[in-house]
Design an enzyme around this catalytic site. Structure first.
Site, PDB file in Angstrom:
ATOM      1  N   ALA A 148       0.812  -1.160  -0.048  1.00 30.96           N
ATOM      2  CA  ALA A 148       0.082  -0.138   0.087  1.00 30.96           C
ATOM      3  C   ALA A 148       0.978   1.194  -0.212  1.00 30.96           C
ATOM      4  CB  ALA A 148      -0.871  -0.235   1.085  1.00 30.96           C
ATOM      5  N   ARG A 167      15.243  -7.572  14.871  1.00 32.06           N
ATOM      6  CA  ARG A 167      15.100  -6.503  15.971  1.00 32.06           C
ATOM      7  C   ARG A 167      16.842  -5.906  16.033  1.00 32.06           C
ATOM      8  NH1 ARG A 167      10.686  -8.122  18.436  1.00 32.06           N
ATOM      9  NH2 ARG A 167      10.188 -10.403  18.265  1.00 32.06           N
ATOM     10  N   ASP A 208       5.875  -1.445  19.267  1.00 32.45           N
ATOM     11  CA  ASP A 208       6.226  -0.586  20.021  1.00 32.45           C
ATOM     12  C   ASP A 208       7.791   0.004  20.125  1.00 32.45           C
ATOM     13  OD1 ASP A 208       6.546  -2.858  21.538  1.00 32.45           O
ATOM     14  OD2 ASP A 208       6.499  -1.800  23.393  1.00 32.45           O
ATOM     15  N   ASP A 217      -1.220  -4.550  21.026  1.00 30.81           N
ATOM     16  CA  ASP A 217      -1.003  -3.825  22.305  1.00 30.81           C
ATOM     17  C   ASP A 217      -0.382  -2.758  22.084  1.00 30.81           C
ATOM     18  OD1 ASP A 217       1.564  -4.304  21.269  1.00 30.81           O
ATOM     19  OD2 ASP A 217       2.351  -5.076  22.790  1.00 30.81           O
ATOM     20  N   ARG A 258     -10.733 -29.214  19.869  1.00 30.45           N
ATOM     21  CA  ARG A 258     -12.062 -29.658  20.180  1.00 30.45           C
ATOM     22  C   ARG A 258     -12.438 -30.753  19.554  1.00 30.45           C
ATOM     23  NH1 ARG A 258     -14.385 -27.940  24.352  1.00 30.45           N
ATOM     24  NH2 ARG A 258     -14.023 -25.730  24.154  1.00 30.45           N
ATOM     25  N   ARG A 289       2.451 -12.044  25.776  1.00 33.04           N
ATOM     26  CA  ARG A 289       3.005 -12.173  27.167  1.00 33.04           C
ATOM     27  C   ARG A 289       2.590 -11.004  27.969  1.00 33.04           C
ATOM     28  NH1 ARG A 289       9.281 -12.600  26.336  1.00 33.04           N
ATOM     29  NH2 ARG A 289       8.431 -13.994  24.610  1.00 33.04           N
ATOM     30  N   GLY A 318     -14.954 -20.923  22.085  1.00 32.19           N
ATOM     31  CA  GLY A 318     -15.413 -21.231  23.023  1.00 32.19           C
ATOM     32  C   GLY A 318     -14.984 -22.322  24.097  1.00 32.19           C
ATOM     33  N   ALA A 347     -19.309 -30.502  36.479  1.00 32.82           N
ATOM     34  CA  ALA A 347     -20.565 -30.768  37.184  1.00 32.82           C
ATOM     35  C   ALA A 347     -21.606 -30.100  36.893  1.00 32.82           C
ATOM     36  CB  ALA A 347     -20.429 -30.437  39.036  1.00 32.82           C
ATOM     37  N   GLU A 359       1.305 -16.823  26.830  1.00 36.84           N
ATOM     38  CA  GLU A 359       2.682 -17.128  27.312  1.00 36.84           C
ATOM     39  C   GLU A 359       3.102 -16.467  28.451  1.00 36.84           C
ATOM     40  OE1 GLU A 359       5.527 -16.032  23.855  1.00 36.84           O
ATOM     41  OE2 GLU A 359       4.329 -14.381  23.724  1.00 36.84           O
ATOM     42  N   ARG A 389      -3.397 -32.427  27.884  1.00 38.85           N
ATOM     43  CA  ARG A 389      -2.425 -32.401  26.850  1.00 38.85           C
ATOM     44  C   ARG A 389      -1.999 -30.865  26.637  1.00 38.85           C
ATOM     45  NH1 ARG A 389      -2.021 -36.654  28.283  1.00 38.85           N
ATOM     46  NH2 ARG A 389      -2.131 -38.690  27.204  1.00 38.85           N
ATOM     47  N   HIS A 396       5.448 -19.696  16.934  1.00 38.83           N
ATOM     48  CA  HIS A 396       5.431 -18.741  15.840  1.00 38.83           C
ATOM     49  C   HIS A 396       4.445 -19.076  14.615  1.00 38.83           C
ATOM     50  CE1 HIS A 396       8.563 -16.813  17.683  1.00 38.83           C
ATOM     51  NE2 HIS A 396       8.848 -15.980  16.760  1.00 38.83           N
ATOM     52  N   GLN A 435       1.576 -18.738  14.861  1.00 34.78           N
ATOM     53  CA  GLN A 435       0.461 -17.672  14.894  1.00 34.78           C
ATOM     54  C   GLN A 435       0.975 -16.401  14.049  1.00 34.78           C
ATOM     55  OE1 GLN A 435      -0.906 -17.114  19.335  1.00 34.78           O
ATOM     56  NE2 GLN A 435       1.202 -18.469  19.277  1.00 34.78           N
TER      57      GLN A 435
END
Lengths: 344, 344, 344, 344
Positions: free
Chosen positions: B28, B78, B109, B136, B161, B178, B192, B221, B234, B257, B263, B265
């Site tokens: 862009a 970095r 940030d 964040d 699930r 984190r 869910g 229950a 994390e 389990r 990563h 993600q």
């Protein structure tokens, strides 16, 4: 099933074309009802089930893990006869016989018209929850199902791009949205389509095949050889993508391939934002009932829960985002050059 | 590469942890620059490339079809030494030598702190574009990459699930974030999940395994036997999901389990909303340059483009959506029962 | 580029309709060549590039991470003029001028005919690698791209099922494979379609709309109301899924929705089995060169690498798996009842 | 439920770790039984349900649309006590009381051992259907669930590659398969991983961190800077991917990120080949019953349906494909150079 319980009892139904996330909305309605100690009766097949007394009781255990599936576990239907006075009166009788004090209608504008019609013959509260892939309801920033439809259209466009690039060809992908270009605009921008034909962009002068070919050639002149992908909203070209593709080949000898996504856009795992929106709006619908509201749609505007008069949802217009339109149609369109000034 | 051209020349880089949609933002920036007749120089490997004079010229053809891929074609890194005065001064010299009048920094940030630091030694305009999966940053409703990370976490939770239901087991899925629970909260709601452990929900009194087991048993229950899925941000449990899972088995004989998404993600096809957001913010960054802005982040609030002072983005707090938190943590939590009144 | 190197130098090209996994095959060719100390020249746009001397040198670093993308990084094309003697002679001259001792052709039957034609005018070795989604080549259990096409068609059918179930409707999904029903049969079985119309199932007596309606009604009679999904191979009905859908609605008042997948079936991330197959066959092609083979296709039969005469690949027939056909068409078809004996 | 019907009545159960495609196998068993006019009783929770008389009757309508979901609708379980004589005797009594003449067991080697044990105390026919993601059963080219697990692992590896390339980092992805490297090998090849650590590749001399670092550095030396992705089968390193990652960082200052896929590999929409395999084997199981077979597993070898003695399935070894191993471990490994001769 006894109507004499002291717990408040409400109804819910899904109506009209199904939308991914309807199950998540239904789940939220049932879980919020459980939280506030209310009982939920679900009608199957939308208003048809309301008229035919086809219903079931829904408890948390019935809906816990349905939010990851498209469709609607209580089925949906279109119900043309619900426009008749007799139908609304029958529905009102059935609702009263079941001891229901409120009804949550999950659907689009047609379903909300039905809800408004019903409200003339029934004293209970009626809350709408916007469930339609078309995103064409006034009063909410998004409708349930829209994000998923865009994701599916984008995924198809991504796949087309892979093969289009291999062969340097023109492709036309027909998407849903005959009255509103939301799916078309968002999927075109997300997938970087070279062209989009949307209801909102249609002019007095009808679009011609020659004009399309001219754009295709100018894009190639500016960008060099490569793939060209066009997003076409349904009902914006006679015969759709198949016909337009044939015309491009027959009249201009331009190899072109069509793709008609159709109802694929209503399936698959609902997108996260549809599930989250559905969860918020389903809870909001229950809390609107507790607050005494009626004849409103539970919506979201600028991250805030809102209640919009049902009648506004279809009488007022939900326009395309002007900035998105400008970016995709002007800034990213290589044949439109700026006079070096931003338009805002 | 000559710096004597009459066209305005700007720089761009991607910095810090990569986020899905960075390529779309880069695209862009380049397309909007083309539209407004500006030239784009991209530095590779973030601030490292700026310090090492590792750069390339980017034209529309280079970026047209990158928006469907995660990662960043100009690579990221970095760069701890960028905090030093000498580094900022060297960067300023390099920017001037290339004749750049503005720099667009796509990152989080840490990258924005670097940009602010640089602004003390360089006179050009500096515009931030929020690219981080963590969501964040203060001043924008969403950051680029966040929606994709949520979608990937949700997809993993959906898969868990399926198998959890087959065996009626407990599962712990560790997600990123984190310092902020955005990914955890949204993915937990979308999928869910029965439980979430987020930075924002941590209390004075540390959470114990016994307390977790108590919740698991109370949910069983109330809801009957079934699967129980926990989302763990994390760094919220010593040793993470693997250690917590072992503790549940060892101390409470509860089959459990773990799953550590890591990563994953950050990869995959960027979600539509990330691509659209990136497209809007990339264009907005260029238009902010044309408007003379500097030391601001291009953001979006309530569907409106905004410019936020860079320094605000990390000094002010972007809280979790209170309503989402309330719904997932209270309304949908079967062990919390309402006194029959909505909280709003 | 010098032809006097002592290393063996081979050519490679991708030709005809692109297929997911072509990049993985190309990668395997290059990596295996590197392993055996050979040099690789790739022609762009298939035989067109060979005729136009459009080529590039490919090294491991160029192809390491292409196996996860569909399309082909060296582009493909159809090249009708390659049937001419002059074209084959020109190709032979170009190959000799570059000092190539072998050529690997990744494509389908048309590409293999071109390879066989070329072999009459060129003395180098020619090895085919089966890259086509249609799976219609004799001599190999699977072609590269077929598994991905089936996965995409199945995914579309799954999505259709979600919405079909919500509304109890009939859907027709048109898939690729005008001469061979492999994609149709496998996707129908994988998605549990109620009906399939394949080239191999077409009879002397043409299929009528009335016959289809009869099957739809008999299935509903046996199974109860529900969705009905039909898989239609392309070119098996005049006007395709769109026309058939309109006929069902117009002539029999049966609500029906079409979907035309088109080139979506060629895109997306290649399926694991296509990548693995492509890796095996790409390596096998190089090893066949080292073994002195020519005019053969690298194939796989019963998990064993084989070499099949090129001419066999299109002159002999690759039939549908009889057992799959029987299961989907008879065992899973509710209107066909056994006389209580298995057919084998 | 009467046992005096003249129709043959058979039982079915899913046992052990669930595998994607178990539902498709169950569906095939029920549809084939319907076709051959047999009645199906399904036990819930594997052998536990058989011991507890927890069962239900399954008809076609119950299973028609389950093949697109992972997990198992009749649930699975491990049942250690089934090794006892008393348990097998009780199971035999329950089967007889229900009038069942055959039992289909869908599961892995543990489930087949249970089946063989049961056969010593029960006269009915017992047919196994291989349902396990590990692909570690002798006598069949593939087990149900394996293809899906590979697809999920590959998808995770693809996502990792996106982000790994952006930052040039090392990543370790831990996959299932503690006794067999099928998932590890196939996903590593499909995703182009630089390294794999599989049970079958473990040597007398244990692998050291230093040896791994040496490989990482040699790959970088040969290929240039870039991402390095390692596939680690579970239980092949103490503490798994998390521990190994920490060691690489702590001992060698090598930035490294772990990922633990866990049970994600058992979820999601089953791959087409798992659904098709499950359909074939489910039908085959019923037809084996009709043919009088017992104590065999329904399998597939070289595209042919086969029947393998149950006892062979775990006593004989199903080795990794030698050619795949050679390609991934030698041909595609840049630090192993050929002496210019293919190994076959």
């Amino acid at each position: 099933m006894s109507a004499t319980t002291s717990r408040q009892r409400i109804g819910v139904l899904t109506s009209g074309g199904d939308a991914p996330g309807m199950n998540a909305a239904l789940r939220a309605v049932v879980l919020a009802a459980e939280h506030y100690d209310m009982e939920v009766i679900a009608f199957r097949h939308g208003y048809e089930g309301l008229l035919n007394n086809e219903y079931l009781s829904l408890k948390a255990a019935d809906v816990l893990h349905v939010l990851q599936y498209s469709g609607t576990i209580i089925k949906s239907a279109r119900c043309p006869r619900f426009k008749e006075v007799a139908a609304a009166q029958l529905a009102a009788e059935n609702l009263d016989a079941l001891g229901l004090s409120a009804l949550v209608v999950i659907g689009g504008d047609g379903s909300f018209r039905g809800a408004e019609h019903l409200s003339q013959y029934w004293q209970g509260q009626i809350i709408g929850v916007p469930g339609t892939i078309d995103n064409d309801l006034y009063g909410t920033d998004a409708t349930i199902g829209y994000a998923t439809a865009v994701a599916i259209a984008m995924d198809a466009l991504d796949k087309i791009r892979d093969t289009a690039d291999a062969m340097d060809r023109v492709f036309i992908v027909e998407v849903m949205g005959r009255h509103a270009g939301f799916i078309g605009l968002s999927s075109a921008m997300a997938a970087g389509a070279e062209r989009m034909i949307l209801p909102e962009l249609q002019r007095d002068k009808p679009l011609t095949v020659a004009a399309l070919v001219k754009h295709i050639k100018r894009v190639e002149a500016v960008r060099g050889p490569g793939s060209y992908v066009m997003v076409l909203s349904e009902h914006q070209w006679p015969g759709g993508a198949v016909a337009l593709s044939e015309q491009l080949e027959a009249e201009f000898d331009m190899p072109c391939r069509p793709c008609l996504l159709g109802h694929i856009q209503r399936g698959g795992a609902p997108a996260p934002s549809d599930r989250i929106l559905a969860s918020q709006l389903g809870v909001h619908a229950i809390e609107l009932i507790l607050q005494g509201a009626t004849r409103v749609m539970a919506g979201i505007k600028a991250n805030q829960m809102v209640a919009v008069p049902l009648v506004d949802t279809w009488t007022k217009k939900n326009p395309l985002d002007e900035n998105l339109l400008r970016i995709q149609h002007e800034i990213f369109n290589p044949v439109k050059k700026s006079a070096n000034k931003p338009s805002q």
